[in-house]
Design an enzyme around this catalytic site. Sequence first.
Site, PDB file in Angstrom:
ATOM      1  N   SER A   1      13.834 -40.102  -2.887  1.00  0.00           N
ATOM      2  CA  SER A   1      13.754 -40.616  -4.258  1.00  0.00           C
ATOM      3  C   SER A   1      14.530 -39.692  -5.181  1.00  0.00           C
ATOM      4  CB  SER A   1      12.293 -40.672  -4.707  1.00  0.00           C
ATOM      5  OG  SER A   1      12.256 -40.730  -6.120  1.00  0.00           O
TER       6      SER A   1
ATOM      7  N   HIS B   1      16.170 -44.100  -2.579  1.00  0.00           N
ATOM      8  CA  HIS B   1      15.124 -44.787  -3.349  1.00  0.00           C
ATOM      9  C   HIS B   1      15.357 -44.518  -4.833  1.00  0.00           C
ATOM     10  CE1 HIS B   1      10.943 -46.389  -3.672  1.00  0.00           C
ATOM     11  NE2 HIS B   1      10.778 -45.484  -4.628  1.00  0.00           N
TER      12      HIS B   1
ATOM     13  N   ASP C   1      13.919 -45.059  -8.531  1.00  0.00           N
ATOM     14  CA  ASP C   1      12.702 -45.382  -9.286  1.00  0.00           C
ATOM     15  C   ASP C   1      13.053 -45.791 -10.709  1.00  0.00           C
ATOM     16  OD1 ASP C   1      10.468 -44.894  -7.479  1.00  0.00           O
ATOM     17  OD2 ASP C   1      11.167 -42.818  -7.461  1.00  0.00           O
TER      18      ASP C   1
ATOM     19  N   MET D   1      11.620 -46.994 -14.258  1.00  0.00           N
ATOM     20  CA  MET D   1      10.376 -47.005 -15.045  1.00  0.00           C
ATOM     21  C   MET D   1      10.686 -47.379 -16.490  1.00  0.00           C
ATOM     22  SD  MET D   1       8.552 -43.553 -13.662  1.00  0.00           S
ATOM     23  CE  MET D   1       8.664 -43.063 -11.938  1.00  0.00           C
TER      24      MET D   1
ATOM     25  N   HIS E   1      13.071 -49.509  -6.730  1.00  0.00           N
ATOM     26  CA  HIS E   1      11.639 -49.679  -6.975  1.00  0.00           C
ATOM     27  C   HIS E   1      11.432 -49.911  -8.468  1.00  0.00           C
ATOM     28  CE1 HIS E   1       7.412 -47.520  -6.757  1.00  0.00           C
ATOM     29  NE2 HIS E   1       7.319 -48.792  -7.099  1.00  0.00           N
TER      30      HIS E   1
ATOM     31  N   MET F   1       9.324 -50.263 -11.450  1.00  0.00           N
ATOM     32  CA  MET F   1       8.001 -50.058 -12.062  1.00  0.00           C
ATOM     33  C   MET F   1       8.125 -50.502 -13.514  1.00  0.00           C
ATOM     34  SD  MET F   1       7.133 -46.431 -10.260  1.00  0.00           S
ATOM     35  CE  MET F   1       8.842 -46.186  -9.814  1.00  0.00           C
TER      36      MET F   1
ATOM     37  N   MET G   1       1.849 -47.571  -2.487  1.00  0.00           N
ATOM     38  CA  MET G   1       1.844 -46.368  -3.331  1.00  0.00           C
ATOM     39  C   MET G   1       0.706 -45.448  -2.898  1.00  0.00           C
ATOM     40  SD  MET G   1       4.402 -46.686  -5.353  1.00  0.00           S
ATOM     41  CE  MET G   1       4.089 -45.092  -6.115  1.00  0.00           C
TER      42      MET G   1
ATOM     43  N   GLY H   1       4.547 -43.481 -11.565  1.00  0.00           N
ATOM     44  CA  GLY H   1       4.916 -42.942 -12.879  1.00  0.00           C
ATOM     45  C   GLY H   1       5.588 -41.587 -12.832  1.00  0.00           C
ATOM     46  N   PHE H   2       5.166 -40.752 -11.890  1.00  0.00           N
ATOM     47  CA  PHE H   2       5.695 -39.388 -11.858  1.00  0.00           C
ATOM     48  C   PHE H   2       5.865 -38.896 -10.425  1.00  0.00           C
ATOM     49  CE2 PHE H   2       3.391 -40.039 -15.767  1.00  0.00           C
ATOM     50  CZ  PHE H   2       4.308 -39.594 -16.725  1.00  0.00           C
ATOM     51  N   GLY H   3       6.881 -38.046 -10.231  1.00  0.00           N
ATOM     52  CA  GLY H   3       7.045 -37.382  -8.947  1.00  0.00           C
ATOM     53  C   GLY H   3       6.128 -36.169  -8.880  1.00  0.00           C
ATOM     54  N   GLY H   4       6.033 -35.582  -7.710  1.00  0.00           N
ATOM     55  CA  GLY H   4       5.319 -34.314  -7.569  1.00  0.00           C
ATOM     56  C   GLY H   4       3.805 -34.382  -7.524  1.00  0.00           C
TER      57      GLY H   4
ATOM     58  N   ASP I   1       5.079 -44.448  -0.415  1.00  0.00           N
ATOM     59  CA  ASP I   1       5.707 -43.748  -1.537  1.00  0.00           C
ATOM     60  C   ASP I   1       4.708 -42.862  -2.293  1.00  0.00           C
ATOM     61  OD1 ASP I   1       7.282 -42.997  -3.688  1.00  0.00           O
ATOM     62  OD2 ASP I   1       7.576 -45.017  -4.468  1.00  0.00           O
ATOM     63  N   GLY I   2       4.985 -41.551  -2.284  1.00  0.00           N
ATOM     64  CA  GLY I   2       4.218 -40.632  -3.112  1.00  0.00           C
ATOM     65  C   GLY I   2       3.600 -39.485  -2.347  1.00  0.00           C
ATOM     66  N   GLY I   3       4.051 -38.273  -2.679  1.00  0.00           N
ATOM     67  CA  GLY I   3       3.427 -37.070  -2.124  1.00  0.00           C
ATOM     68  C   GLY I   3       3.754 -36.795  -0.666  1.00  0.00           C
TER      69      GLY I   3
ATOM     70  N   GLY J   1      10.435 -37.423  -2.717  1.00  0.00           N
ATOM     71  CA  GLY J   1      11.219 -36.944  -3.855  1.00  0.00           C
ATOM     72  C   GLY J   1      11.165 -35.445  -4.025  1.00  0.00           C
TER      73      GLY J   1
HETATM   74  C1  DX5 Z   1       6.380 -42.385  -8.267  1.00  0.00           C
HETATM   75  C2  DX5 Z   1       7.633 -42.863  -7.588  1.00  0.00           C
HETATM   76  C3  DX5 Z   1       7.984 -42.114  -6.371  1.00  0.00           C
HETATM   77  C4  DX5 Z   1       8.219 -40.643  -6.569  1.00  0.00           C
HETATM   78  C5  DX5 Z   1       7.926 -39.926  -5.307  1.00  0.00           C
HETATM   79  O1  DX5 Z   1       6.030 -43.270  -9.263  1.00  0.00           O
HETATM   80  O2  DX5 Z   1       7.538 -44.217  -7.235  1.00  0.00           O
HETATM   81  O3  DX5 Z   1       9.091 -42.713  -5.705  1.00  0.00           O
HETATM   82  O4  DX5 Z   1       9.534 -40.345  -6.944  1.00  0.00           O
HETATM   83  O5  DX5 Z   1       8.042 -38.580  -5.570  1.00  0.00           O
HETATM   84  P1  DX5 Z   1       7.228 -37.487  -4.759  1.00  0.00           P
HETATM   85  O6  DX5 Z   1       7.771 -37.519  -3.377  1.00  0.00           O
HETATM   86  O7  DX5 Z   1       7.543 -36.239  -5.501  1.00  0.00           O
HETATM   87  O8  DX5 Z   1       5.796 -37.880  -4.816  1.00  0.00           O
HETATM   88 ZN    ZN Z   2       9.132 -45.097  -5.908  1.00  0.00          ZN
END
Ligand code: DX5
Ligand code: ZN
Length: 216
Positions: A9, A34, A36, A38, A67, A69, A138, A143-146, A176-178, A198
């Site tokens: 991502s 990927h 994202d 938003m 993706h 959102m 999900m 909404g956010f990475g990390g 997707d996520g973490g 990501g």
């Molecule tokens: C979150 C995104 C993810 C995000 C994943 O809303 O859809 O794609 O970038 O990032 P990490 O891998 O840092 O959770």
């Molecule tokens: Zn995503």
Amino acid sequence: MKKVIIAPSILSADFAALKYDVKMIEEAGVEWVHIDVMDGHFVPNITVGPVVVKSLRKETKLFFDVHLMIANPEKYWREFKEAGADLITFHNEVSAEKNKLVEDIKSSGIKAGISIKPETSVSEIETLLPYLDLVLVMTVEPGFGGQSFMENMIPKIKSLRKIIDENNYDCLIEVDGGIDSRIASICVDAGADALVSGSYIFAAKNPTEAVKSLFV
Ligand code: DX5
Ligand code: ZN
């Protein structure tokens, strides 16, 4: 053995150097990227629109996994398609007419996916599965990475795998996520076909090694 699809991502990439980050993941051996999108409504964050996708399209042949959102996917998806998306995934939680949207995206010549937030159950999308190219599970709040991976989403991946296999549906499961290298193998064991990652990649000291470590 089935080969897992890794979809880095770019949310955590350096937006001033996107083409170099994309080159890096390409050289590390991935086939997907990927993206994202938003809108500040569906999620409390704003990222990129079709112009960025279009610019990036000139720089790489990677498969564009977009993706959305956003609150109005039916209004904007075509612009992302024209900008170069290969797959458009929208959220089940929006108020669009989902069957029609999936059909419209697919008949435009690209792939269509639906994403489900952590609180959305598999039963809510079950009737759409025969028509989908991909379901995006999900494992954080979008909404956010990390953020940290929600381990309690594992049964959801397993139950999707079971339904898809029992019915022979041609639908990929993407998570997707973490996701880091440890979580990657847990997800693949549960039945995931594709993994989004990501911050684990782009915040790593050695991003190339981080990408390679995800091929479990
Ligand atoms: C979150 C995104 C993810 C995000 C994943 O809303 O859809 O794609 O970038 O990032 P990490 O891998 O840092 O959770
Ligand atoms: Zn995503």
